[in-house]
Design a protein around this motif. Structure first.
Motif, PDB file in Angstrom:
ATOM      1  N   PRO A 328       0.801  -1.234   0.000  1.00 43.98           N
ATOM      2  CA  PRO A 328       0.000   0.000   0.000  1.00 43.98           C
ATOM      3  C   PRO A 328       0.827   1.275   0.000  1.00 43.98           C
ATOM      4  CG  PRO A 328      -0.944  -1.611   1.510  1.00 43.98           C
ATOM      5  CD  PRO A 328       0.382  -2.171   1.056  1.00 43.98           C
ATOM      6  N   ALA A 329       1.944   1.285   0.705  1.00 42.69           N
ATOM      7  CA  ALA A 329       2.791   2.476   0.727  1.00 42.69           C
ATOM      8  C   ALA A 329       3.379   2.746  -0.654  1.00 42.69           C
ATOM      9  CB  ALA A 329       3.906   2.310   1.765  1.00 42.69           C
ATOM     10  N   TRP A 330       3.806   1.688  -1.320  1.00 46.23           N
ATOM     11  CA  TRP A 330       4.337   1.829  -2.681  1.00 46.23           C
ATOM     12  C   TRP A 330       3.253   2.320  -3.624  1.00 46.23           C
ATOM     13  CZ3 TRP A 330       3.640   0.074  -7.639  1.00 46.23           C
ATOM     14  CH2 TRP A 330       4.714   0.178  -8.514  1.00 46.23           C
ATOM     15  N   GLN A 331       2.045   1.793  -3.493  1.00 45.19           N
ATOM     16  CA  GLN A 331       0.929   2.221  -4.334  1.00 45.19           C
ATOM     17  C   GLN A 331       0.660   3.709  -4.175  1.00 45.19           C
ATOM     18  OE1 GLN A 331      -2.533  -0.196  -3.532  1.00 45.19           O
ATOM     19  NE2 GLN A 331      -1.394  -2.115  -3.768  1.00 45.19           N
ATOM     20  N   ARG A 332       0.655   4.179  -2.916  1.00 46.16           N
ATOM     21  CA  ARG A 332       0.410   5.610  -2.679  1.00 46.16           C
ATOM     22  C   ARG A 332       1.497   6.459  -3.302  1.00 46.16           C
ATOM     23  NH1 ARG A 332      -1.243   3.494   2.357  1.00 46.16           N
ATOM     24  NH2 ARG A 332       0.816   3.907   3.269  1.00 46.16           N
ATOM     25  N   ALA A 333       2.740   5.986  -3.222  1.00 44.18           N
ATOM     26  CA  ALA A 333       3.852   6.746  -3.808  1.00 44.18           C
ATOM     27  C   ALA A 333       3.721   6.857  -5.321  1.00 44.18           C
ATOM     28  CB  ALA A 333       5.183   6.093  -3.433  1.00 44.18           C
ATOM     29  N   GLN A 334       3.058   5.875  -5.945  1.00 42.77           N
ATOM     30  CA  GLN A 334       2.868   5.885  -7.397  1.00 42.77           C
ATOM     31  C   GLN A 334       1.574   6.588  -7.813  1.00 42.77           C
ATOM     32  OE1 GLN A 334       5.446   4.619  -9.172  1.00 42.77           O
ATOM     33  NE2 GLN A 334       6.349   4.149  -7.175  1.00 42.77           N
ATOM     34  N   GLY A 335       0.804   7.082  -6.844  1.00 37.49           N
ATOM     35  CA  GLY A 335      -0.464   7.721  -7.157  1.00 37.49           C
ATOM     36  C   GLY A 335      -1.543   6.753  -7.568  1.00 37.49           C
ATOM     37  N   LEU A 336      -1.452   5.513  -7.111  1.00 37.28           N
ATOM     38  CA  LEU A 336      -2.416   4.482  -7.505  1.00 37.28           C
ATOM     39  C   LEU A 336      -3.558   4.437  -6.492  1.00 37.28           C
ATOM     40  CD1 LEU A 336       0.090   1.680  -8.525  1.00 37.28           C
ATOM     41  CD2 LEU A 336      -1.326   3.042 -10.046  1.00 37.28           C
ATOM     42  N   ASP A 337      -4.489   5.383  -6.614  1.00 36.60           N
ATOM     43  CA  ASP A 337      -5.641   5.391  -5.724  1.00 36.60           C
ATOM     44  C   ASP A 337      -6.779   4.578  -6.341  1.00 36.60           C
ATOM     45  OD1 ASP A 337      -6.656   7.011  -7.741  1.00 36.60           O
ATOM     46  OD2 ASP A 337      -6.419   8.850  -6.597  1.00 36.60           O
ATOM     47  N   ALA A 338      -7.857   4.405  -5.585  1.00 37.26           N
ATOM     48  CA  ALA A 338      -8.982   3.586  -6.027  1.00 37.26           C
ATOM     49  C   ALA A 338      -9.594   4.119  -7.317  1.00 37.26           C
ATOM     50  CB  ALA A 338     -10.029   3.510  -4.924  1.00 37.26           C
ATOM     51  N   GLU A 339      -9.633   5.436  -7.466  1.00 39.08           N
ATOM     52  CA  GLU A 339     -10.228   6.032  -8.667  1.00 39.08           C
ATOM     53  C   GLU A 339      -9.431   5.666  -9.913  1.00 39.08           C
ATOM     54  OE1 GLU A 339     -11.429  10.448 -10.441  1.00 39.08           O
ATOM     55  OE2 GLU A 339     -10.954  10.197  -8.314  1.00 39.08           O
ATOM     56  N   ALA A 340      -8.101   5.726  -9.810  1.00 37.84           N
ATOM     57  CA  ALA A 340      -7.253   5.379 -10.961  1.00 37.84           C
ATOM     58  C   ALA A 340      -7.395   3.909 -11.330  1.00 37.84           C
ATOM     59  CB  ALA A 340      -5.791   5.707 -10.642  1.00 37.84           C
ATOM     60  N   ILE A 341      -7.534   3.048 -10.318  1.00 43.09           N
ATOM     61  CA  ILE A 341      -7.668   1.616 -10.578  1.00 43.09           C
ATOM     62  C   ILE A 341      -9.020   1.317 -11.216  1.00 43.09           C
ATOM     63  CG2 ILE A 341      -7.778  -0.655  -9.485  1.00 43.09           C
ATOM     64  CD1 ILE A 341      -5.803   0.525  -7.361  1.00 43.09           C
ATOM     65  N   ASP A 342     -10.085   1.941 -10.687  1.00 42.39           N
ATOM     66  CA  ASP A 342     -11.425   1.721 -11.243  1.00 42.39           C
ATOM     67  C   ASP A 342     -11.530   2.211 -12.678  1.00 42.39           C
ATOM     68  OD1 ASP A 342     -12.231   0.589  -8.895  1.00 42.39           O
ATOM     69  OD2 ASP A 342     -13.212   2.384  -8.113  1.00 42.39           O
ATOM     70  N   ALA A 343     -10.769   3.246 -13.032  1.00 36.64           N
ATOM     71  CA  ALA A 343     -10.827   3.804 -14.389  1.00 36.64           C
ATOM     72  C   ALA A 343     -10.285   2.852 -15.440  1.00 36.64           C
ATOM     73  CB  ALA A 343     -10.049   5.126 -14.439  1.00 36.64           C
ATOM     74  N   THR A 344      -9.601   1.811 -14.995  1.00 40.07           N
ATOM     75  CA  THR A 344      -9.016   0.842 -15.919  1.00 40.07           C
ATOM     76  C   THR A 344     -10.032   0.320 -16.923  1.00 40.07           C
ATOM     77  OG1 THR A 344      -7.331   0.110 -14.344  1.00 40.07           O
ATOM     78  CG2 THR A 344      -7.942  -1.439 -16.074  1.00 40.07           C
ATOM     79  N   TRP A 345     -11.236  -0.005 -16.456  1.00 46.46           N
ATOM     80  CA  TRP A 345     -12.167  -0.764 -17.282  1.00 46.46           C
ATOM     81  C   TRP A 345     -12.859   0.067 -18.344  1.00 46.46           C
ATOM     82  CZ3 TRP A 345     -11.043  -5.550 -16.685  1.00 46.46           C
ATOM     83  CH2 TRP A 345     -10.553  -6.000 -15.461  1.00 46.46           C
ATOM     84  N   ARG A 346     -12.999   1.400 -18.153  1.00 46.33           N
ATOM     85  CA  ARG A 346     -13.725   2.177 -19.156  1.00 46.33           C
ATOM     86  C   ARG A 346     -13.130   3.543 -19.449  1.00 46.33           C
ATOM     87  NH1 ARG A 346     -18.165   1.502 -22.018  1.00 46.33           N
ATOM     88  NH2 ARG A 346     -19.621  -0.152 -21.509  1.00 46.33           N
ATOM     89  N   ALA A 347     -12.646   4.209 -18.430  1.00 43.51           N
ATOM     90  CA  ALA A 347     -12.358   5.632 -18.583  1.00 43.51           C
ATOM     91  C   ALA A 347     -10.932   5.949 -19.024  1.00 43.51           C
ATOM     92  CB  ALA A 347     -12.648   6.351 -17.257  1.00 43.51           C
ATOM     93  N   ALA A 348     -10.080   4.948 -19.172  1.00 43.48           N
ATOM     94  CA  ALA A 348      -8.686   5.218 -19.526  1.00 43.48           C
ATOM     95  C   ALA A 348      -8.581   5.798 -20.941  1.00 43.48           C
ATOM     96  CB  ALA A 348      -7.868   3.934 -19.432  1.00 43.48           C
ATOM     97  N   PRO A 349      -7.727   6.803 -21.156  1.00 42.02           N
ATOM     98  CA  PRO A 349      -7.581   7.391 -22.498  1.00 42.02           C
ATOM     99  C   PRO A 349      -6.925   6.429 -23.467  1.00 42.02           C
ATOM    100  CG  PRO A 349      -5.930   8.281 -20.992  1.00 42.02           C
ATOM    101  CD  PRO A 349      -6.869   7.464 -20.160  1.00 42.02           C
ATOM    102  N   PRO A 350      -7.072   6.669 -24.772  1.00 41.07           N
ATOM    103  CA  PRO A 350      -6.477   5.769 -25.776  1.00 41.07           C
ATOM    104  C   PRO A 350      -4.965   5.692 -25.639  1.00 41.07           C
ATOM    105  CG  PRO A 350      -8.068   7.264 -26.786  1.00 41.07           C
ATOM    106  CD  PRO A 350      -7.852   7.755 -25.391  1.00 41.07           C
ATOM    107  N   LEU A 351      -4.425   4.543 -25.975  1.00 44.64           N
ATOM    108  CA  LEU A 351      -2.980   4.335 -25.966  1.00 44.64           C
ATOM    109  C   LEU A 351      -2.385   4.766 -27.297  1.00 44.64           C
ATOM    110  CD1 LEU A 351      -2.957   0.745 -24.429  1.00 44.64           C
ATOM    111  CD2 LEU A 351      -2.399   2.871 -23.229  1.00 44.64           C
ATOM    112  N   ALA A 352      -1.160   5.271 -27.259  1.00 44.64           N
ATOM    113  CA  ALA A 352      -0.440   5.552 -28.496  1.00 44.64           C
ATOM    114  C   ALA A 352      -0.145   4.240 -29.203  1.00 44.64           C
ATOM    115  CB  ALA A 352       0.864   6.292 -28.202  1.00 44.64           C
ATOM    116  N   GLY A 353      -0.329   4.216 -30.530  1.00 48.86           N
ATOM    117  CA  GLY A 353      -0.140   2.973 -31.261  1.00 48.86           C
ATOM    118  C   GLY A 353       0.509   3.184 -32.606  1.00 48.86           C
ATOM    119  N   ALA A 354       1.037   2.100 -33.132  1.00 48.36           N
ATOM    120  CA  ALA A 354       1.611   2.096 -34.479  1.00 48.36           C
ATOM    121  C   ALA A 354       1.282   0.777 -35.137  1.00 48.36           C
ATOM    122  CB  ALA A 354       3.128   2.297 -34.431  1.00 48.36           C
ATOM    123  N   ALA A 355       0.901   0.821 -36.407  1.00 42.60           N
ATOM    124  CA  ALA A 355       0.537  -0.387 -37.148  1.00 42.60           C
ATOM    125  C   ALA A 355       1.599  -0.709 -38.185  1.00 42.60           C
ATOM    126  CB  ALA A 355      -0.816  -0.223 -37.830  1.00 42.60           C
TER     127      ALA A 355
END
Length: 367
Positions: A328-355
């Motif tokens: 948990p201490a490491w998570q806090r240092a990385q800014g990994l709060d519950a909101e950021a984790i929950d955003a994984t499933w829908r709210a995360a912005p698009p990733l940079a990509g190359a085809a």
């Protein structure tokens, strides 16, 4: 005598493989994206605990059959941890000494696992692992396995129950017999080379299945793929152990990859925690990198009204990261709060990509 020993060694490796069934293909329900079936191949269930078990077995077979490994040969490898753990497992199986040259700061749990299987660890600065492994092997008359060079050629990509053949075999009884996407990371590049070649070898998959490689921060693979270069170097150390490299490794084969996505480390960490919560068990950070890519593709498929399946990997278990990702201490240092984790499933912005040039049916964006 040596030929007899090699024959016995090969028999032991084959017997070891026969003692366990293949790794599970776990369905991951995604109610957020109806019509998209996601499967995670759980490579953490190998006896040495990770995807690298397959690579280590292939490298030992390659070394034995090429005459590089014999009775008493000291096995040496440069590794961030998981490959070294798996090679230590096989070295103990054959009664051979093993030395792992690892970057300073490698997770303590990984070092403990290498020692558990009888290996010795030498910690050096990240940029020194290759040269130090070569030196140790040369000085003791041992064999440097050199996973970063030999991963793509040690594995029989046409079959022999490699990871690609296993995935396609397990999908035979699923609603979609051929996956739309397979998503993996690249450390040596061996897994992506095996899967990309197998897709082409299958022929029936060529029009349906495409390979996406996800790459973390500070790794040069994404830029090498996007720019068509093999000479890129980075002086920054990646934080997602097991994938991403500071140089373009000889086993990285960009021509069999259809698309690459760059995943910020914070996204990988959040995704690994989110996936752990949804599965009810811990997974490592590289599995989070994979999930970030899977969710990007699932969103795109849903937006197009496309139905199909996506396959990726659970690379290793999260217990190896108890003092980092799951602290948990490491998570806090990385800014990994519950909101950021929950955003994984829908709210995360698009990733940079190359085809890949000429790849059909894939979107493309640039960083």
């Amino acid at each position: 005598m040596t030929r007899t020993w090699v024959a016995t060694a090969l028999q032991r490796i084959e017997a070891d493989a026969r003692r366990s069934a293949d790794t599970h293909l776990i369905p991951l329900p995604l109610p957020e994206y109806p019509g998209v079936d996601v499967y995670l191949k759980d490579e953490s269930t190998h006896p040495s605990g990770s995807l690298k078990h397959r690579l280590a077995r292939s490298l030992f077979l390659y070394g034995l059959c090429n005459g590089h490994i014999g009775p008493g040969t000291t096995i040496v490898e440069s590794s961030s941890g998981s490959t070294a753990i798996s090679e230590a497992y096989f070295a103990r199986l054959l009664g051979l000494p093993f030395v792992a040259v690892v970057p300073r700061g490698t997770a303590a749990a990984k070092l403990a696992e290498i020692a558990f299987f009888g290996g010795r660890c030498v910690e050096v600065e990240p940029g020194e692992v290759y040269a130090e492994a070569e030196r140790i092997a040369r000085d003791c008359g041992g064999h440097y396995m050199d996973q970063f060079t030999y991963a793509e050629r040690a594995t029989d990509w046409r079959g022999n129950n490699n990871i690609a053949e296993s995935i396609f075999s397990q999908l035979r009884h699923e609603p979609h017999l051929l996956p739309r996407w397979i998503v993996v990371g690249a450390g040596t590049g061996g897994t992506s080379a095996t899967i990309g070649r197998y897709i082409r070898y299958r022929r029936d998959a060529l029009a349906t299945t495409q390979l996406v490689v996800v790459d973390p921060e500070h790794s040069v693979f994404f830029d090498a793929f996007a720019q068509g270069r093999g000479d890129l170097r980075s002086t920054q150390r990646g934080r997602i152990e097991g994938i991403g490299r500071p140089r373009v490794e000889p086993s990285f084969v960009p021509t069999v990859i259809d698309r690459m996505l760059r995943v910020p480390d914070a996204r990988s960490f959040a995704a690994a925690l989110a996936l752990s919560a949804r599965l009810g068990r811990r997974v490592g950070p590289s599995s989070g990198t994979n999930l970030a890519g899977v969710l990007q593709l699932a969103r795109e498929m849903a937006e197009r009204g496309e139905r199909g399946s996506i396959v990726s990997l659970i690379c290793d278990a999260g217990e190896r990261y108890a003092d980092t990702l799951f602290d948990p201490a490491w998570q806090r240092a990385q800014g990994l709060d519950a909101e950021a984790i929950d955003a994984t499933w829908r709210a995360a912005p698009p990733l940079a990509g190359a085809a890949r040039a000429g790849a059909a049916g894939v979107g493309q964006s640039r960083p």
